[in-house]
Design an enzyme around this catalytic site. Structure first.
Site, short mmCIF file in Angstrom:
data_model
loop_
_atom_site.label_atom_id
_atom_site.label_comp_id
_atom_site.label_asym_id
_atom_site.label_seq_id
_atom_site.Cartn_x
_atom_site.Cartn_y
_atom_site.Cartn_z
N GLY A 1 6.81 4.55 8.45
CA GLY A 1 6.04 5.78 8.63
C GLY A 1 6.23 6.31 10.04
O GLY A 1 7.28 6.12 10.65
N SER A 2 5.21 6.96 10.55
CA SER A 2 5.33 7.62 11.85
C SER A 2 5.27 6.61 13.00
O SER A 2 4.66 5.55 12.88
CB SER A 2 4.22 8.64 12.01
OG SER A 2 2.95 7.99 11.94
N THR A 3 5.88 6.97 14.10
CA THR A 3 5.86 6.11 15.29
C THR A 3 4.42 5.96 15.80
O THR A 3 4.02 4.88 16.25
CB THR A 3 6.79 6.71 16.37
OG1 THR A 3 8.13 6.63 15.87
CG2 THR A 3 6.71 5.96 17.68
N GLU A 4 3.66 7.04 15.69
CA GLU A 4 2.26 7.01 16.12
C GLU A 4 1.47 5.92 15.37
O GLU A 4 0.79 5.09 15.99
CB GLU A 4 1.69 8.40 15.79
CG GLU A 4 0.35 8.71 16.32
CD GLU A 4 -0.13 10.05 15.71
OE1 GLU A 4 0.68 10.78 15.08
OE2 GLU A 4 -1.32 10.33 15.85
N LYS B 1 0.84 -1.20 0.00
CA LYS B 1 0.00 0.00 0.00
C LYS B 1 0.88 1.25 0.00
O LYS B 1 1.52 1.57 0.99
CB LYS B 1 -0.92 0.06 1.23
CG LYS B 1 -1.99 1.14 1.04
CD LYS B 1 -2.60 1.64 2.33
CE LYS B 1 -1.86 2.77 2.96
NZ LYS B 1 -1.78 4.02 2.18
N GLU C 1 9.71 14.77 16.30
CA GLU C 1 10.14 14.74 14.90
C GLU C 1 9.37 15.81 14.12
O GLU C 1 8.15 15.80 14.07
CB GLU C 1 9.85 13.35 14.31
CG GLU C 1 10.31 13.22 12.88
CD GLU C 1 10.10 11.81 12.32
OE1 GLU C 1 9.02 11.25 12.48
OE2 GLU C 1 11.05 11.27 11.72
N GLU D 1 9.68 0.52 10.55
CA GLU D 1 10.74 1.52 10.33
C GLU D 1 10.08 2.86 10.58
O GLU D 1 9.27 3.31 9.78
CB GLU D 1 11.29 1.38 8.91
CG GLU D 1 12.68 1.94 8.76
CD GLU D 1 12.65 3.42 8.47
OE1 GLU D 1 12.72 4.22 9.43
OE2 GLU D 1 12.55 3.78 7.30
N GLY E 1 2.80 3.47 13.70
CA GLY E 1 3.48 2.20 14.00
C GLY E 1 2.85 1.50 15.19
O GLY E 1 2.66 0.28 15.19
N CYS F 1 13.41 10.21 7.59
CA CYS F 1 13.32 9.63 8.93
C CYS F 1 14.64 9.78 9.68
O CYS F 1 14.64 9.85 10.90
CB CYS F 1 12.88 8.18 8.85
SG CYS F 1 13.79 7.23 7.64
P1 NAP Z 1 1.89 7.98 8.46
O1 NAP Z 1 0.57 8.50 8.84
O2 NAP Z 1 2.64 7.17 9.45
O3 NAP Z 1 1.68 7.16 7.10
C1 NAP Z 1 2.56 6.15 6.62
C2 NAP Z 1 1.73 5.11 5.91
O4 NAP Z 1 0.83 4.47 6.83
C3 NAP Z 1 0.83 5.69 4.82
O5 NAP Z 1 0.75 4.76 3.77
C4 NAP Z 1 -0.50 5.83 5.55
O6 NAP Z 1 -1.62 5.88 4.73
C5 NAP Z 1 -0.51 4.58 6.39
N1 NAP Z 1 -1.42 4.64 7.52
C6 NAP Z 1 -1.90 5.73 8.18
N2 NAP Z 1 -2.73 5.36 9.17
C7 NAP Z 1 -2.78 4.02 9.17
C8 NAP Z 1 -3.45 3.04 9.95
N3 NAP Z 1 -4.25 3.39 10.95
N4 NAP Z 1 -3.27 1.74 9.66
C9 NAP Z 1 -2.46 1.36 8.65
N5 NAP Z 1 -1.80 2.23 7.86
C10 NAP Z 1 -1.94 3.54 8.12
O7 NAP Z 1 2.79 9.14 7.99
P2 NAP Z 1 2.28 10.44 7.20
O8 NAP Z 1 0.88 10.83 7.48
O9 NAP Z 1 2.58 10.20 5.81
O10 NAP Z 1 3.21 11.52 7.87
C11 NAP Z 1 3.03 11.91 9.23
C12 NAP Z 1 4.36 11.90 9.95
O11 NAP Z 1 4.95 10.60 9.88
C13 NAP Z 1 5.42 12.76 9.33
O12 NAP Z 1 5.31 14.10 9.62
C14 NAP Z 1 6.67 12.14 9.88
O13 NAP Z 1 6.93 12.57 11.19
C15 NAP Z 1 6.34 10.69 9.90
N6 NAP Z 1 6.91 9.97 8.76
C16 NAP Z 1 7.99 9.16 8.94
C17 NAP Z 1 8.54 8.49 7.87
C18 NAP Z 1 9.71 7.59 8.00
O14 NAP Z 1 10.32 7.26 6.99
N7 NAP Z 1 10.06 7.13 9.17
C19 NAP Z 1 7.99 8.65 6.61
C20 NAP Z 1 6.87 9.45 6.45
C21 NAP Z 1 6.35 10.09 7.53
P3 NAP Z 1 -2.07 7.27 4.04
O15 NAP Z 1 -1.70 7.05 2.64
O16 NAP Z 1 -3.55 7.40 4.23
O17 NAP Z 1 -1.35 8.38 4.70
#
Ligand code: NAP
Ligand code: MG
Length: 373
Positions: free
Chosen positions: A124-127, A71, A277, A146, A129, A180
Site C-alpha cells: 500500500g502507501s508509504t505513509e 485483510k 505519487e 511493498e 507502511g 505502484c
Molecule cells: P493505503 O491506505 O496504504 O491502504 C492499503 C491497505 O492498508 C488497505 O487494506 C488499508 O485498509 C490498510 N490500512 C490503512 N491504514 C492502516 C493502518 N493504520 N494500519 C494497518 N492497515 C492500514 O492505501 P489506499 O488508501 O488504498 O490508497 C492511498 C494511496 O496509497 C494511493 O493513492 C497510492 O498512492 C497508495 N497505494 C499504493 C499501492 C501500491 O501497490 N504500492 C496500492 C494502493 C495504494 P483500508 O481497506 O481501510 O483502506
C-alpha cells in the site's frame, strides 16, 4: 503464482556447514541449517489489483508452511472472500487461510500490532507502511513492505520511437495509473522530446473512457471519489506550480470517477507532481541531454520501485540499469511481471522482495543446529 510457489514447497532446503571453532581444537562438529515457517502472518493488501495482490501474498506464505490472516482493502473484499471459498473447497485445513475484511484503521492496525502475529506483510502507501513499522515494534514482528513509487521511464535518442511511445503510454496509463510501478516520470533525450511527447499525448487523446461493462471502453473510472479528488488535486497543483498540460488535465464528464489521461511538461523538479505519487493517469515528461546525468535525475526521488529504459544500444541499457536505484529495471518493456522474477523496492518503496526464490527468505526463519560429535 500458486503453481510456481507450489513447486517450491518441496524444495525448501538448509545447508550442512563445516565448522572450524578455533578455540576448541580437536573437537568435531556436525552442523546444519533448517528453514522453518515464521508462524502466523498478517497480510494487508490494497485495492488496485485485488485478486492478484492476494495471490502474491498467500502463495509464498503457504508454500513455506505458514498460516495467514489476509485483510483485503475496504473497497475490494469480494475477490478475496471468493478465493477463501475456493481454498476451503480445495481442502486446505480450517484456520490456515483466514480472510478478514475490515478497515485499515481498525482491523489492519489491530493485526499489525497484535502480539500473536509473527510477521506482517503489507502492500500500500508509504505513509501507511510507516504506521505498520511502528505498530509492529510492540512484539518486533517481522515486517515486509511493498510501497509506492515515482518510477522513472527513460527514452534514449536511439530508441525505436514507435515501441518507446507505446511503451511509455502503457507504463503510465495501464490500470489508469493506479499502479505502484507506474512510469510517472518520463525522461526523454532532447532530440526525441517533441516526438515522444506528441506520440504519448496522441495515444492519450485516443483512449476511450467509459464504464467497464460498455463495449469499446479502454479506460474506466478511478476506484473511488477519494482517489478522484486526490488525482484532480494533483492536476490543479501541477498547473498552479507552473506545469503545462499537453493533453488531459481534468476530470472527464460530470458523473463517475473518470480522469482524463494526462501529459504534463515543464514541471519544476521540486514540484509535487514530480515528487509525489499521484496514482492516476498522469505523466510528467522532461527532456534531458546528458546520459551521464540521467541516472542522478532518475534517482532524485525518495522512492525506488520500478524504472524503464528504452534504447537500441545494449551497452548503454545495462550501464544505465546498474546505476538506477530501483528494485526492477525494465529494458524495452514495462510492467512485465513473472512469478520467478523478484519484485520490491529500494529506499522508501519497501522492505524485502515478493516472488522468485527471494520471497522464501521473507517467509522463513533459519535455524542453525550444531552437534558435537
Ligand atoms: P493505503 O491506505 O496504504 O491502504 C492499503 C491497505 O492498508 C488497505 O487494506 C488499508 O485498509 C490498510 N490500512 C490503512 N491504514 C492502516 C493502518 N493504520 N494500519 C494497518 N492497515 C492500514 O492505501 P489506499 O488508501 O488504498 O490508497 C492511498 C494511496 O496509497 C494511493 O493513492 C497510492 O498512492 C497508495 N497505494 C499504493 C499501492 C501500491 O501497490 N504500492 C496500492 C494502493 C495504494 P483500508 O481497506 O481501510 O483502506
Ligand atoms: Mg484506505
Amino acid at each position: 503464482m500458486f503453481h510456481y510457489m507450489a513447486g517450491w514447497a518441496t524444495k525448501i532446503e538448509g545447508n550442512t556447514i563445516t565448522l572450524s571453532v578455533p578455540y576448541m581444537p580437536g573437537a568435531g562438529f556436525h552442523a546444519y541449517t533448517l528453514r522453518e515457517p515464521i508462524g502466523v502472518i498478517a497480510q494487508i493488501i490494497p485495492w488496485n489489483f485485488p485478486l492478484l495482490m492476494a495471490a502474491w501474498k498467500l502463495a509464498p506464505a503457504l508454500a513455506t508452511g505458514n498460516t495467514v490472516i489476509l485483510k483485503p482493502a475496504e473497497q475490494t473484499p469480494l475477490t478475496a472472500l471468493r478465493l477463501a471459498e475456493l481454498i476451503a473447497e480445495a481442502g486446505i485445513p480450517d484456520g490456515v487461510v483466514n480472510v478478514l475484511p475490515g478497515y485499515g484503521e481498525s482491523a489492519g492496525a489491530a493485526l499489525a500490532a497484535h502480539d500473536d502475529v509473527d510477521k506482517v506483510a503489507f502492500t500500500g502507501s508509504t505513509e501507511v507502511g510507516k504506521l505498520i513499522v511502528q505498530a509492529a515494534a510492540g512484539n518486533l514482528k517481522k515486517v515486509t513492505l511493498e510501497l509506492g513509487g515515482k518510477s522513472p521511464n527513460i527514452v534514449l535518442d536511439d530508441a525505436d520511437p514507435d515501441i518507446a511511445i507505446q511503451g511509455a503510454a502503457n507504463a503510465i496509463f495501464f490500470n489508469h495509473g493506479q499502479c505502484c510501478v507506474a512510469g510517472s516520470r518520463l525522461f526523454i533525450q532532447e532530440d526525441r522530446f517533441d516526438q515522444v511527447v506528441e506520440g504519448v499525448a496522441g495515444i492519450a487523446r485516443g483512449i476511450k473512457l467509459g464504464p467497464g461493462l460498455e463495449p469499446g471502453t479502454q479506460m474506466g473510472p478511478l476506484v473511488s471519489d477519494e482517489q478522484l479528488q486526490r488525482v484532480t488535486g494533483y492536476l490543479d497543483s501541477g498547473r498552479d506550480e507552473g506545469a503545462h498540460t499537453v493533453v488531459g488535465g481534468s476530470r472527464h464528464g460530470e458523473q463517475g470517477y473518470f480522469v482524463q489521461p494526462t501529459v504534463l511538461i515543464g514541471a519544476h523538479p521540486s514540484t509535487k507532481v514530480v515528487r509525489e505519487e499521484i496514482f492516476g493517469p498522469v505523466v510528467v515528461a522532461s527532456p534531458f541531454s546528458d546520459l551521464d546525468q540521467i541516472a542522478a535525475e532518475a534517482n532524485d526521488t525518495t522512492y525506488g520501485l520500478g524504472a524503464g529504459i528504452w534504447t537500441r544500444d545494449i551497452s548503454k541499457a545495462h550501464a544505465l540499469a546498474s546505476r538506477i536505484r530501483a528494485g526492477t529495471v525494465w529494458i524495452n518493456c514495462y510492467n512485465v511481471f513473472d512469478a520467478a522474477l523478484p519484485f520490491g523496492g529500494y529506499k522508501q518503496s519497501g522492505w524485502g522482495r515478493e516472488m522468485g526464490h527471494e520471497v522464501l527468505e521473507a517467509y522463513t526463519e533459519v535455524k542453525a543446529v550444531c552437534t558435537q560429535l
